[in-house]
Enzyme design. Structure first.
Site: not given
Length: 329
Positions: A80, A120, A164, A166
């Site tokens: 990421c 993800e 969080r 995502r």
């Protein structure tokens, strides 16, 4: 979440950029069998083998991809950093070629005629380069023969007190499935706070020194002024660099008077505020209570910061399993 055992395994799964196995555990709990996994980080592989299984292969995916067996589902939290606001936002032009690893995923899926792909990444990938990066990802997968679905999921909506967000991209091979939209898991009411999962016995080393506390709890300087926040009921996003102890506007710190009184010997040097322990980070990412820490604290912080929250992976996996069962051609 604790381990779910004795679940019949029906579909074979391969995991890329597996880290310490957050996605893998979630999918295993839902009835998938992880037969092969990969990560290039030696410490992550060490933790994975101690807690998930022996199937992980250490090395650059570009060098070991020929070892990948045939499988039904391909999952991966691909790097990421090229798309993260904490990185340089270079995307596919990342100087370390991490952005191009998406194309390795696509090529592997095509070669093995993979039925389902689950990816993800940070939410910023959706808006990176004014949305062009994500549009290309969707276009590439569509041209490769997949129906694509995506949604941004927040860990705090699935049982852990961590904010969080995502992106979860779930894709189904057009040759094997009907063109039916994938249903993402419904949000759940959160009934636990960060304070509920704090360790009962915490060593002195985790408490801030008086000297560093002025920086950690400060508002910043000149052009960077941010209000510090501690003792949040829902923790800030755990990051791979939290072992460096950023300011309290970014990382998580808690007041712990009880352990301070009990375990801190030099009270003139330290204050009653501390960082989270690796075990607390484990809980905030949904890894089970029997987890073995086989690396140093610095590596453990990095691993939990990079991980996919197990609770979220499990909820997604349950819906993927259901979609497979109900929408095959």
């Amino acid at each position: 979440m604790e381990r779910i055992t004795k679940i019949p395994k029906k579909y074979k799964l391969v995991s890329l950029f597996a880290g310490i196995g957050g996605i893998d555990l979630g999918f295993e709990y839902a009835g998938f069998e992880c037969i092969w996994a990969n990560d290039f980080d030696a410490n992550a592989c060490k933790t994975y083998r101690a807690n998930v299984g022996p199937q992980i292969v250490e090395g650059d995916i570009r060098l070991v991809k020929n070892q990948i067996p045939n499988h039904d589902i391909l999952v991966g939290g691909f790097p990421c950093q090229p798309f993260s606001t904490l990185g340089k936002l270079q995307g596919f032009d990342d100087e370390q070629n991490r952005g191009t690893l998406f194309f390795e995923i696509k090529d592997i899926a095509i070669k093995h005629d993979t039925k389902v792909i689950v990816l993800e990444n940070v939410k910023n990938i959706v808006t990176h380069d004014k949305g062009e990066t994500f549009k290309r990802i969707l276009r590439e997968l569509d041209e490769a023969g997949y129906y694509c679905n995506w949604s941004i999921l927040n860990s705090q909506d699935y049982g852990v007190p961590q904010r969080r967000n995502r992106v979860f991209l779930v894709c189904f091979n057009k040759k094997y499935f009907k063109n039916v939209p994938f249903e993402y898991p419904e949000k759940e009411e959160l009934n636990v706070t960060t304070q509920d999962i704090l360790d009962k016995d915490v060593e002195e080393k985790y408490f801030l020194t008086e000297k560093i506390s002025h920086t950690i709890l400060g508002k910043g300087t000149k052009g960077y002024i941010v209000e510090p926040t501690i003792d949040l009921p829902i923790s800030k996003t755990l990051t791979a660099t939290m072992h460096k102890m950023h300011r309290a506007s970014q990382d998580n710190y808690v007041t712990d008077q009880r352990n301070y009184d009990k375990n801190v010997k030099d009270k003139t040097r330290r204050i009653a505020v501390r960082k989270l322990t690796p075990n607390e980070c484990r809980q905030l990412q949904g890894f089970p209570g029997d987890w073995k820490q086989v690396v140093a604290d610095g590596s453990a912080y990095k691993q939990f910061g990079n991980a996919v929250t197990v609770n979220v992976a499990y909820k997604v996996a349950c819906n993927v399993f259901k979609h497979i069962e109900e929408n095959r051609l």
